[in-house]
Design a protein around this motif. Structure first.
Motif, PDB file in Angstrom:
ATOM      1  N   ASN A 176       0.826  -1.208   0.000  1.00 32.45           N
ATOM      2  CA  ASN A 176       0.000   0.000   0.000  1.00 32.45           C
ATOM      3  C   ASN A 176       0.861   1.259   0.000  1.00 32.45           C
ATOM      4  O   ASN A 176       2.087   1.199   0.168  1.00 32.45           O
ATOM      5  CB  ASN A 176      -1.001  -0.003   1.166  1.00 32.45           C
TER       6      ASN A 176
ATOM      7  N   TYR B 159       1.402   3.539   2.063  1.00 33.13           N
ATOM      8  CA  TYR B 159       2.175   3.860   3.264  1.00 33.13           C
ATOM      9  C   TYR B 159       3.328   2.890   3.489  1.00 33.13           C
ATOM     10  O   TYR B 159       4.452   3.313   3.805  1.00 33.13           O
ATOM     11  CB  TYR B 159       1.238   3.914   4.476  1.00 33.13           C
ATOM     12  N   SER B 160       3.078   1.602   3.341  1.00 36.17           N
ATOM     13  CA  SER B 160       4.179   0.651   3.522  1.00 36.17           C
ATOM     14  C   SER B 160       5.256   0.840   2.458  1.00 36.17           C
ATOM     15  O   SER B 160       6.440   0.591   2.703  1.00 36.17           O
ATOM     16  CB  SER B 160       3.658  -0.791   3.510  1.00 36.17           C
TER      17      SER B 160
ATOM     18  N   GLN C 119       6.395   3.556   1.468  1.00 39.26           N
ATOM     19  CA  GLN C 119       7.273   4.651   1.893  1.00 39.26           C
ATOM     20  C   GLN C 119       8.252   4.223   2.981  1.00 39.26           C
ATOM     21  O   GLN C 119       9.098   5.012   3.410  1.00 39.26           O
ATOM     22  CB  GLN C 119       6.431   5.825   2.394  1.00 39.26           C
TER      23      GLN C 119
ATOM     24  N   TRP D  80       3.531   7.303  12.528  1.00 37.62           N
ATOM     25  CA  TRP D  80       2.231   7.534  11.879  1.00 37.62           C
ATOM     26  C   TRP D  80       2.169   6.777  10.555  1.00 37.62           C
ATOM     27  O   TRP D  80       1.151   6.149  10.239  1.00 37.62           O
ATOM     28  CB  TRP D  80       2.018   9.025  11.640  1.00 37.62           C
ATOM     29  N   THR D  81       3.235   6.819   9.779  1.00 38.31           N
ATOM     30  CA  THR D  81       3.262   6.115   8.494  1.00 38.31           C
ATOM     31  C   THR D  81       3.162   4.607   8.701  1.00 38.31           C
ATOM     32  O   THR D  81       2.432   3.912   7.985  1.00 38.31           O
ATOM     33  CB  THR D  81       4.543   6.462   7.719  1.00 38.31           C
TER      34      THR D  81
ATOM     35  N   ARG E 115      -0.436   3.778   9.774  1.00 37.77           N
ATOM     36  CA  ARG E 115      -1.363   3.841   8.626  1.00 37.77           C
ATOM     37  C   ARG E 115      -1.170   2.630   7.712  1.00 37.77           C
ATOM     38  O   ARG E 115      -2.141   2.062   7.190  1.00 37.77           O
ATOM     39  CB  ARG E 115      -1.152   5.127   7.833  1.00 37.77           C
ATOM     40  N   ALA E 116       0.086   2.234   7.516  1.00 43.40           N
ATOM     41  CA  ALA E 116       0.355   1.056   6.687  1.00 43.40           C
ATOM     42  C   ALA E 116      -0.315  -0.174   7.279  1.00 43.40           C
ATOM     43  O   ALA E 116      -0.897  -0.996   6.551  1.00 43.40           O
ATOM     44  CB  ALA E 116       1.865   0.841   6.568  1.00 43.40           C
TER      45      ALA E 116
ATOM     46  N   ALA F 295       9.558  10.189  -0.484  1.00 44.56           N
ATOM     47  CA  ALA F 295       8.820  10.581   0.722  1.00 44.56           C
ATOM     48  C   ALA F 295       9.718  11.464   1.586  1.00 44.56           C
ATOM     49  O   ALA F 295      10.671  10.984   2.194  1.00 44.56           O
ATOM     50  CB  ALA F 295       8.382   9.333   1.490  1.00 44.56           C
TER      51      ALA F 295
END
Length: 262
Positions: free
Chosen positions: A139, A141-142, A144, A199-200, A203-204, A232
């Protein structure tokens, strides 16, 4: 009487070094932000900040939450200053949770770049930590976090100092950490940078759980994920390293409650 009254800690602003007071303000704000986001676990878990040499004279000392208080009760003055041995240095009436002290002291003492350490037990974070394959590179987020995620195997409740060297070996230089069967951890050179990393990662994990509840995720190719991580900029000190995001959340929190500044 119920509930038991908690100690009242007078403001330390006039009694501590200005750099320590600023660190206290930033950390107290972070605890309240976590509470606002729902990243709490009753009175457990920790966010810690290592104090600068201007305050400590070169000794490694850090601030931690008073054990027994919810994150929404943390203030700049009731944060507890301790050393790497867990000794309270500021006369605080509060205790320190050994389960938090061990891991955080290990990172603050063993990694020069670990100015801030954050640990959570969110549902999404613990769930992914319990998966055999861990975080899925599938996804936005992951992708990044390519090459940034470390894993440490579960050894039980983290109250034994002998686990410390193994934690450091597991982490290496990777700032996003999945403690298997346990939860998430992040560390960084500043508090906002650490927050951006956590946070990242959070979210991941949330997106992964949502995706896997519906079917098999589409993997992100290695080259694309590596490019996402390079592009990122939110972790990069030259681009604010999360400062703008963190300040926006503090402004939002201040509209609800400014008690953390006490």
């Amino acid at each position: 009487m119920f509930p038991t009254p908690q100690p009242v800690v007078p403001s330390l602003q006039a009694r501590v070094h200005p750099d320590e007071w600023q660190a206290r303000l930033q950390l107290a704000a972070c605890y309240r932000v976590f509470a606002m986001l729902g990243w709490t676990e009753m009175i457990y878990n920790h966010i810690t900040v290592r104090l600068p040499d201007s305050v400590t004279g070169g000794d490694k000392q850090f601030l931690i939450n008073p054990f027994g208080l919810h994150y929404s009760e943390v203030t700049a003055s009731n944060l507890v200053k301790i050393n790497l041995q867990g000794e309270v240095l500021d006369g605080s009436p509060y205790k320190v949770n050994p389960a938090g002290f061990v891991v955080h002291a290990t990172l603050h003492g063993g990694m020069d770049g670990a100015h801030c350490v954050m640990h959570t037990h969110t549902t999404a974070g613990v769930a992914v930590a319990c998966l055999q394959d861990g975080l899925s590179q599938s996804n936005f987020y992951s992708a990044q976090l390519h090459g940034m995620v470390a894993y440490h195997d579960f050894e039980g409740i983290t109250i034994h100092a002998e686990e410390g060297p193994r934690v450091l070996q597991s982490i290496g230089n990777k700032p996003a950490v999945i403690l298997r069967n346990h939860g998430l951890l992040a560390w960084g050179q500043t508090l906002p940078q650490t927050f951006a990393i956590l946070w990242t990662l959070q979210r991941a994990c949330e997106i992964q759980l949502a995706t896997q509840s519906m079917g098999a995720p589409i993997p992100v190719p290695e080259a694309i994920a590596a490019k996402c991580t390079r592009d990122a900029l939110q972790f990069n000190p030259n681009h604010g390293a999360g400062q703008d995001v963190f300040e926006a959340l503090v402004r939002r929190m201040d509209k609800q409650d400014t008690g953390w500044r006490a």
